[in-house]
Design an enzyme around this catalytic site. Structure first.
Site, PDB file in Angstrom:
ATOM      1  N   HIS A  15       4.228  -5.831   6.749  1.00 29.47           N
ATOM      2  CA  HIS A  15       2.799  -6.099   6.727  1.00 29.47           C
ATOM      3  C   HIS A  15       2.790  -7.097   7.830  1.00 29.47           C
ATOM      4  O   HIS A  15       1.769  -7.170   8.855  1.00 29.47           O
ATOM      5  CB  HIS A  15       2.033  -6.190   5.732  1.00 29.47           C
ATOM      6  CG  HIS A  15       2.082  -5.269   4.787  1.00 29.47           C
ATOM      7  ND1 HIS A  15       2.274  -5.042   3.397  1.00 29.47           N
ATOM      8  CD2 HIS A  15       1.786  -3.589   4.849  1.00 29.47           C
ATOM      9  CE1 HIS A  15       2.119  -3.854   2.780  1.00 29.47           C
ATOM     10  NE2 HIS A  15       1.612  -3.084   3.838  1.00 29.47           N
ATOM     11  N   LYS A  39      -5.319   2.041  -8.474  1.00 35.15           N
ATOM     12  CA  LYS A  39      -3.842   2.008  -8.433  1.00 35.15           C
ATOM     13  C   LYS A  39      -3.250   1.017  -9.533  1.00 35.15           C
ATOM     14  O   LYS A  39      -3.828   0.209  -9.945  1.00 35.15           O
ATOM     15  CB  LYS A  39      -3.565   1.380  -7.080  1.00 35.15           C
ATOM     16  CG  LYS A  39      -3.721   2.675  -6.019  1.00 35.15           C
ATOM     17  CD  LYS A  39      -3.157   2.169  -4.722  1.00 35.15           C
ATOM     18  CE  LYS A  39      -3.219   3.192  -3.611  1.00 35.15           C
ATOM     19  NZ  LYS A  39      -2.566   2.929  -2.343  1.00 35.15           N
ATOM     20  N   ARG A  88       5.559   4.103   9.565  1.00 36.54           N
ATOM     21  CA  ARG A  88       6.962   4.125   9.388  1.00 36.54           C
ATOM     22  C   ARG A  88       7.838   5.362   9.337  1.00 36.54           C
ATOM     23  O   ARG A  88       8.707   5.470  10.161  1.00 36.54           O
ATOM     24  CB  ARG A  88       7.380   3.452   7.752  1.00 36.54           C
ATOM     25  CG  ARG A  88       7.171   2.046   7.734  1.00 36.54           C
ATOM     26  CD  ARG A  88       6.907   1.685   6.097  1.00 36.54           C
ATOM     27  NE  ARG A  88       5.854   2.436   5.566  1.00 36.54           N
ATOM     28  CZ  ARG A  88       5.377   2.300   4.348  1.00 36.54           C
ATOM     29  NH1 ARG A  88       5.932   1.556   3.353  1.00 36.54           N
ATOM     30  NH2 ARG A  88       4.135   2.775   4.155  1.00 36.54           N
ATOM     31  N   SER A 126       5.551  -1.527  -0.217  1.00 38.72           N
ATOM     32  CA  SER A 126       4.933  -2.263  -1.591  1.00 38.72           C
ATOM     33  C   SER A 126       5.433  -1.721  -2.808  1.00 38.72           C
ATOM     34  O   SER A 126       5.729  -2.299  -3.832  1.00 38.72           O
ATOM     35  CB  SER A 126       3.549  -2.218  -1.565  1.00 38.72           C
ATOM     36  OG  SER A 126       3.170  -2.977  -0.327  1.00 38.72           O
TER      37      SER A 126
HETATM   38  P1  ADP Z   1      -2.514   1.478   1.694  1.00 32.49           P
HETATM   39  O1  ADP Z   1      -3.565   0.910   2.250  1.00 32.49           O
HETATM   40  O2  ADP Z   1      -2.359   3.159   1.702  1.00 32.49           O
HETATM   41  O3  ADP Z   1      -2.376   1.300   0.118  1.00 32.49           O
HETATM   42  P2  ADP Z   1      -0.309  -0.447   2.019  1.00 32.49           P
HETATM   43  O4  ADP Z   1      -1.114  -1.515   1.686  1.00 32.49           O
HETATM   44  O5  ADP Z   1       0.958  -0.177   1.573  1.00 32.49           O
HETATM   45  O6  ADP Z   1      -1.037   0.931   2.036  1.00 32.49           O
HETATM   46  O7  ADP Z   1      -0.284  -0.636   3.604  1.00 32.49           O
HETATM   47  C1  ADP Z   1      -1.129  -0.712   4.770  1.00 32.49           C
HETATM   48  C2  ADP Z   1      -0.753  -0.322   6.016  1.00 32.49           C
HETATM   49  O8  ADP Z   1       0.282  -0.844   6.343  1.00 32.49           O
HETATM   50  C3  ADP Z   1      -0.499   1.211   6.146  1.00 32.49           C
HETATM   51  O9  ADP Z   1      -1.014   1.670   7.227  1.00 32.49           O
HETATM   52  C4  ADP Z   1       1.076   1.342   5.874  1.00 32.49           C
HETATM   53  O10 ADP Z   1       1.570   2.656   6.265  1.00 32.49           O
HETATM   54  C5  ADP Z   1       1.474   0.128   6.704  1.00 32.49           C
HETATM   55  N1  ADP Z   1       2.827  -0.519   6.160  1.00 32.49           N
HETATM   56  C6  ADP Z   1       3.288  -0.445   4.896  1.00 32.49           C
HETATM   57  N2  ADP Z   1       4.561  -0.961   5.028  1.00 32.49           N
HETATM   58  C7  ADP Z   1       4.884  -1.136   6.229  1.00 32.49           C
HETATM   59  C8  ADP Z   1       6.062  -1.529   6.975  1.00 32.49           C
HETATM   60  N3  ADP Z   1       7.310  -1.818   6.043  1.00 32.49           N
HETATM   61  N4  ADP Z   1       5.979  -1.722   8.312  1.00 32.49           N
HETATM   62  C9  ADP Z   1       4.879  -1.356   8.899  1.00 32.49           C
HETATM   63  N5  ADP Z   1       3.734  -0.865   8.320  1.00 32.49           N
HETATM   64  C10 ADP Z   1       3.843  -0.712   6.946  1.00 32.49           C
END
Ligand code: ADP
Length: 154
Positions: A15, A39, A88, A126
């Protein structure tokens, strides 16, 4: 200005990488931390916001706020031109393209921009970081130090 929305439970190095890359391309990046009551959250929304603020303090044009309602409404209220999401794997692509389609159907004026993850971060999610933490293993290779601190307190 662009919005980078997510649950960020926790905010990982993947992130942070997307945030830093977006901060170079856009004048302002607003990280919108979702209040996902459904969640199985490890950190509260406030803990996520404060640890992300600490992890991004070196990026002058990045701000962090909480979000409760509909993303496209929030984006419009803040005058954002686009939403950023990270990709990813092909699984991410299936989910994210559907999400972008739904957001477009709700409001076609807010564009979604995808950033592809750097190879060294594609294994970081995450949910896996949460599992590793619950098994009491070191999570410092996967999250910024400020986030590791917030997680270790829990
Ligand atoms: P969500 O909003 O679906 O709960 P997350 O908080 O896990 O998802 O992630 C927010 C965004 O960051 C999503 O678009 C996810 O695909 C992206 N993301 C998560 N992990 C990574 C990573 N390691 N590298 C790049 N992008 C990521």
């Amino acid at each position: 200005m662009v919005i980078y929305p997510g649950s960020f439970d926790p905010f990982t190095l993947g992130h942070l990488d997307i945030t830093g890359r977006a901060a170079k391309l856009f004048d302002r990046v607003l990280i919108a931390v979702a209040n996902n009551a459904k969640k199985n959250a490890l950190l509260t929304q406030d803990e996520r916001i404060s640890s992300i603020k600490a992890a991004t303090q070196h990026l002058n044009n990045v701000e962090v706020v909480g979000i409760d309602g509909l993303l496209v409404t929030f984006a419009k209220q803040h005058g954002a031109s686009a939403i950023i999401r990270g990709l990813r794997t092909s699984d991410d692509f299936s989910f994210e393209s559907q999400l972008a389609g739904m957001n477009r159907a709700i409001d076609g004026s807010v564009e979604t921009i995808f950033f592809s993850a750097q190879g060294k971060y594609t294994h970081i999610s995450s949910s896996l970081v949460k599992e590793v933490a619950e098994l009491k293993h070191d999570i410092t290779p996967f999250v910024p130090p400020a986030v590791a601190k917030a997680m270790n307190k829990k």
